[in-house]
Design a protein around this motif. Structure first.
Motif, PDB file in Angstrom:
ATOM      1  N   GLY A 243      74.316   8.391  37.826  1.00 15.34           N
ATOM      2  CA  GLY A 243      73.541   9.596  38.123  1.00 15.34           C
ATOM      3  C   GLY A 243      74.205  10.498  39.137  1.00 15.34           C
ATOM      4  O   GLY A 243      74.126  11.727  39.033  1.00 15.34           O
ATOM      5  N   LEU A 244      74.883   9.917  40.135  1.00 15.55           N
ATOM      6  CA  LEU A 244      75.551  10.737  41.148  1.00 15.55           C
ATOM      7  C   LEU A 244      76.637  11.595  40.522  1.00 15.55           C
ATOM      8  O   LEU A 244      76.739  12.796  40.800  1.00 15.55           O
ATOM      9  CB  LEU A 244      76.136   9.837  42.235  1.00 15.55           C
ATOM     10  N   ILE A 245      77.450  10.986  39.653  1.00 13.93           N
ATOM     11  CA  ILE A 245      78.523  11.734  38.995  1.00 13.93           C
ATOM     12  C   ILE A 245      77.943  12.860  38.146  1.00 13.93           C
ATOM     13  O   ILE A 245      78.418  14.004  38.191  1.00 13.93           O
ATOM     14  CB  ILE A 245      79.380  10.790  38.130  1.00 13.93           C
ATOM     15  N   ALA A 246      76.917  12.539  37.364  1.00 13.56           N
ATOM     16  CA  ALA A 246      76.312  13.553  36.497  1.00 13.56           C
ATOM     17  C   ALA A 246      75.742  14.706  37.303  1.00 13.56           C
ATOM     18  O   ALA A 246      75.897  15.878  36.935  1.00 13.56           O
ATOM     19  CB  ALA A 246      75.225  12.913  35.632  1.00 13.56           C
ATOM     20  N   ASN A 247      75.081  14.398  38.422  1.00 15.61           N
ATOM     21  CA  ASN A 247      74.500  15.467  39.235  1.00 15.61           C
ATOM     22  C   ASN A 247      75.565  16.306  39.923  1.00 15.61           C
ATOM     23  O   ASN A 247      75.414  17.523  40.050  1.00 15.61           O
ATOM     24  CB  ASN A 247      73.546  14.864  40.268  1.00 15.61           C
ATOM     25  N   LEU A 248      76.647  15.681  40.371  1.00 13.45           N
ATOM     26  CA  LEU A 248      77.729  16.451  40.999  1.00 13.45           C
ATOM     27  C   LEU A 248      78.379  17.408  40.000  1.00 13.45           C
ATOM     28  O   LEU A 248      78.840  18.492  40.377  1.00 13.45           O
ATOM     29  CB  LEU A 248      78.779  15.498  41.572  1.00 13.45           C
ATOM     30  N   LEU A 249      78.406  17.019  38.734  1.00 12.91           N
ATOM     31  CA  LEU A 249      79.035  17.859  37.717  1.00 12.91           C
ATOM     32  C   LEU A 249      78.110  18.950  37.184  1.00 12.91           C
ATOM     33  O   LEU A 249      78.595  19.939  36.609  1.00 12.91           O
ATOM     34  CB  LEU A 249      79.513  16.990  36.549  1.00 12.91           C
ATOM     35  N   THR A 250      76.802  18.788  37.344  1.00 11.92           N
ATOM     36  CA  THR A 250      75.875  19.724  36.708  1.00 11.92           C
ATOM     37  C   THR A 250      75.042  20.558  37.675  1.00 11.92           C
ATOM     38  O   THR A 250      74.728  21.702  37.364  1.00 11.92           O
ATOM     39  CB  THR A 250      74.910  18.962  35.783  1.00 11.92           C
TER      40      THR A 250
END
Length: 694
Positions: free
Chosen positions: A452-459
Motif C-alpha cells: 500500500g505504501l508504494i501504491a500511495n507514493l505513486l498515485t
C-alpha cells in the motif's frame, strides 16, 4: 527616577494551592499542570467514550434518563472551572461522557423509523433517492416515501437490488416507481461479536432490503423540492462525465467528483482495495482538502498578481472564504455522504481558523471537528470511516507538529531538507497515515495491503497535483462548454492510478488476511495511540504499553470450531485448510464473512469440498475426535445423544440432544467451541434496542 520600572511577581502554583489540597494530590496536580494546554483535547475522547458506553447497553435508556445525564453533565461543566485542576479535569471527563451518552440517546429517538418485522414478497411503491450497484454488480435503488402493499409497518426507506439486470441504469433520483420485490429486515450479525448491520441501517432509516427479478415500472417524476433537484442534478453531471470519459476512467471520475460508483467495474474495485487505493474513491478528507486547497492557493496567487488588491485587502482571508464555498459546492454535488460531511466540517474548522488568524492545522482543530461530528452524528464513532479518518488526521498533525520542533526539519540553512521537503513530507505522511489506520483496517476489513505504501507514493501525488485540480478546472469551465481539455488531462491521471492499482494488486502476496480480533484489542490500541498523540513529556512512551498488550490478545484470539448461519441453512466447521461448509448454496454473505474472519479466504466450492462427513439433501453430519457430532437436519428429528448438537431450520426440538432452531438464531449467527466434554455454545447478545427488537 529615569525610565520606568516593571516589577514581575511570580507565585508558585504549588505553594498557592498547597493550603487547600491534600499532600497526596500535589504530585497529580503538578503532573496535570504540565499538561494544561492538552487537557481540552481529551474532551472529544471522553465524549466518544460516553457514546460507546451507550451502545454497549443491553436495553434502551429512557429520554428521562438521558435528560438527567445531560443536566448533570452540564452542572459538572459549570462547576469544573471553579475546582482544582486535579478535580476539574476528571469532572470535565465525566461531564463529557454523560453528555455523549445523552446525545446518542436523543439521536436514536430522533431517527427512529419502522423496520420490517420479517421476510415478505409484496408490491412496493416509492421515490428513488439513490441509484447504485450492489457488491455483486447488480443495479440497486434506494426508495423513500415507501408504500408496501398489505403491510402495516411502512419503512422510511428500502433498498432493492435489480437482479439479472446488468444493463446501464436509466432510472434517476426523483422517479416514482412500482415493483414487486422480496424484502427482509436488515440482517443481524453473522456471528457473536460480528458487525451489526441492523444498527447501521437503523441510523440510515433503512427499514428493509431486498431484490426483484421483475421489471421496474416507472410511474412519473415525483415532486421533491430542492433535495431531489440536487440529486437529479448530481445524477446528470455523472452521466455527462461518463459520456465524455468512457469506460472505467469515466466511472472513476464520476466516483471521485459526484460520488457515483454505479458503473465502476467490480474488478477495478477489487484492484483498488488490494493496493490500498480504495480510499481514493471515498469522497472524504483527501478530496475535500484537494478541492478547497486548490481553490485557496490558486485564488490567493491570482489576487497577488494585482499589487493594489494585495496591499489593500487580506487576500488570505478572501481565498479562505472562496475555498469554503468551493467545499460547500463540492459537498452538494458529491452526494453529501457521511464521510463527505465529516470532511466538510474539518475543512470548515480549518478555514475558520484562517479567518480568526489561528493556526489551522493543530490538534485543537482536529478535536473541535471531532466534537462537532459527534454532537451531530454520535453513531459515527463506531464506523470505520470515522475511526480511520481521525486516526490518520490526528497522527499526521501530531507528527508534523513534533517535526517542527527540530531544527533539522525547519532547515534554516536551506540544505538537503529544504530541497526535498515535499518528497520527504509525502513519504512521512504516507507512513504515518498507513500505520495509524492499519489496526482499523485489520479489525473492520480483516486484511492489509502489503504494498500500500508504494501504491500511495505513486498515485497520491498524481491525484493531488493532476487529477483533482483538473476536475476543479473542468467544473469551472463546464458552464461554457470548455471542459473537454481539462477532462482529458484528468483522464490521463486516472488511467495512471488504475494501472498502478492493477499492477500492485497482481504482485504476489499483495494482500494479507488477518483473523478477526477481539474488540478489547482495538480498544487498547486506540487508548495507547491517543496517549502517544495527546500526552506531552516523557510519560508519552507509556502509550506503547497497551498497544503491545493488544498484539498477543489479538494473535491468540480463538476462532469458533463451528459457525451457524442466522437462517440455519449452513453450518461451517473450522479445519486447517479453511472452514468446511455443509451446503453448496445459501447464506452467501455469512459464508464470505466467515472466511474473512478466519483469515482463510477460500472459494465456496473449495469450502464445500472440505466437508468430509455425511452430507445429503436433508441431513449433514460431522464427527469430532471427542466422540461428539454436529448434525444439520432439515426436519429436526435425527437420532442423537446428549453429546451431539443439532442445527435445524425447523422449530422441532428432538429429545436427548442440544438443538439450535430459528428461535435461537433470531439475534444472529451462533458460534460453537468443541470441548472435551461436548460443546460450548455462544449466542449473540439479545439486546432490546430499537435496531434489535426482541
Amino acid at each position: 527616577m529615569k525610565g520606568s520600572a516593571v516589577i514581575v511577581c511570580r507565585v508558585s502554583s504549588a505553594s498557592f494551592y498547597e493550603p487547600s489540597i491534600p499532600v497526596w494530590l500535589t504530585p497529580f496536580e503538578a503532573t496535570l499542570e504540565g499538561q494544561r494546554r492538552q487537557l481540552i483535547l481529551w474532551w472529544p475522547v471522553a465524549f466518544g467514550a460516553g457514546v460507546i458506553a451507550y451502545f454497549t447497553l443491553s436495553s434502551e435508556p429512557s429520554l428521562l434518563v438521558a435528560g438527567v445525564c445531560a443536566l448533570f453533565g452540564a452542572l459538572l461543566l459549570v462547576a469544573s472551572p471553579k475546582a482544582l485542576l486535579s478535580v476539574s479535569f476528571p469532572m470535565m471527563l465525566i461531564a463529557a461522557m454523560l453528555l455523549g451518552g445523552a446525545m446518542a440517546t436523543l439521536r436514536t429517538a430522533h431517527v427512529g423509523a419502522p423496520v420490517l418485522s420479517g421476510p415478505v414478497a409484496t408490491t412496493v411503491e416509492g421515490r428513488i433517492r439513490e441509484v447504485s450497484r450492489s457488491a455483486s454488480g447488480n443495479p440497486r435503488i434506494e426508495l423513500d416515501q415507501v408504500i408496501l402493499y398489505e403491510r402495516h409497518a411502512q419503512p422510511a426507506r428500502v433498498r432493492i437490488a435489480l437482479v439479472g439486470n446488468r444493463a446501464p441504469i436509466t432510472l434517476r433520483p426523483g422517479d416514482c416507481v412500482r415493483l414487486h420485490a422480496r424484502l427482509s429486515p436488515p440482517s443481524p450479525p453473522v456471528e457473536p461479536g460480528g458487525y451489526d448491520f441492523r444498527r447501521h441501517a437503523f441510523f440510515e432509516q433503512l427499514g428493509a432490503l431486498g431484490y426483484t427479478t421483475t421489471p421496474v415500472l416507472k410511474r412519473s417524476t415525483c415532486a421533491g423540492g430542492w433535495g431531489i433537484t440536487l440529486l437529479r442534478w448530481r445524477h446528470d453531471i455523472s452521466r455527462g462525465i461518463q459520456s465524455r470519459m468512457e469506460g472505467r476512467t469515466g466511472a472513476f471520475a464520476a466516483a471521485i467528483l459526484v460520488g457515483d460508483r454505479a458503473n465502476l467495474p467490480v474488478d477495478t474495485l477489487e484492484a483498488l482495495r488490494a493496493s490500498n487505493l480504495a480510499h481514493l474513491l471515498a469522497i472524504s478528507g483527501l478530496h475535500m482538502g484537494l478541492v478547497s486547497g486548490f481553490v485557496f492557493f490558486a485564488l490567493r496567487k491570482a489576487l497577488a498578481l494585482s499589487p493594489r488588491i494585495s496591499l489593500t485587502y487580506n487576500t488570505k482571508k478572501i481565498a479562505a472564504v472562496a475555498a469554503f464555498f468551493a467545499a460547500l459546492a463540492f459537498l452538494a454535488i458529491s452526494g453529501a455522504s457521511v464521510a463527505t460531511q465529516r470532511a466538510f466540517i474539518m475543512v470548515t474548522v480549518v478555514f475558520g481558523a484562517v479567518l480568526l488568524d489561528r493556526p489551522p492545522f493543530t490538534l485543537r482543530a482536529v478535536a473541535l471537528a471531532a466534537t462537532l461530528i459527534l454532537l451531530w452524528r454520535p453513531e459515527s464513532v463506531l464506523s470505520a470511516g470515522f475511526q480511520m479518518s481521525f486516526a490518520a488526521t490526528a497522527a499526521l498533525v501530531a507528527t508534523f507538529e513534533q517535526l517542527r520542533r527540530y531544527a533539522w526539519w525547519r532547515d534554516a540553512e536551506r540544505g538537503f531538507v529544504s530541497r526535498f521537503r515535499p518528497v520527504l513530507a509525502l513519504i512521512i505522511a504516507s507512513l504515518v497515515a498507513g500505520f495509524a489506520t492499519a489496526p482499523f483496517g485489520a479489525f473492520h476489513f480483516n486484511q492489509s495491503a502489503s504494498y500500500g505504501l508504494i501504491a500511495n507514493l505513486l498515485t497520491v501525488p498524481v491525484m493531488s497535483l493532476f487529477v483533482m485540480p483538473a476536475g476543479v478546472v473542468a467544473a469551472l469551465l463546464a458552464p461554457f462548454g470548455l471542459e473537454g481539455l481539462a477532462l482529458m488531462a484528468m483522464g490521463v491521471g486516472i488511467e495512471w492510478i488504475l494501472r498502478v492499482a492493477e499492477t500492485v494488486a497482481s504482485l504476489p502476496g499483495a494482500t494479507r488476511a488477518i483473523p478477526m480480533g477481539p474488540p478489547i484489542a482495538l480498544a487498547l490500541i486506540v487508548a495507547g495511540g491517543l496517549w502517544l498523540i495527546l500526552w506531552r513529556g516523557a510519560g508519552r512512551v507509556l502509550g506503547l504499553a497497551p498497544m503491545l498488550l493488544a498484539l498477543p490478545l489479538w494473535a491468540t484470539h480463538p476462532r469458533p470450531d463451528i459457525l451457524i448461519s442466522a437462517d440455519a441453512r449452513v453450518v461451517g466447521v473450522l479445519t486447517e485448510e479453511g472452514r468446511a461448509l455443509s451446503a453448496r448454496r445459501g447464506s452467501g454473505f455469512a459464508v464470505e464473512t466467515w472466511a474473512e474472519h478466519d483469515a482463510q479466504p477460500i472459494s465456496r466450492e473449495t469450502a464445500v469440498g472440505l466437508w468430509t462427513g455425511q452430507r445429503g439433501r436433508d441431513q449433514a453430519v460431522w464427527d469430532f475426535a471427542t466422540g461428539t457430532r454436529l448434525i444439520w437436519s432439515r426436519e429436526g428429528t435425527p437420532n442423537c445423544s446428549d453429546r451431539d448438537v443439532v442445527v435445524t431450520p425447523s422449530q422441532t426440538r428432538p429429545n436427548g440432544c442440544q438443538t439450535i432452531t430459528p428461535d435461537d438464531l433470531r439475534h444472529g449467527g451462533v458460534s460453537v467451541f468443541v470441548t472435551p466434554n461436548g460443546f460450548e455454545l455462544r449466542y449473540p447478545r439479545a439486546d432490546n434496542r430499537p435496531w434489535a427488537p426482541q
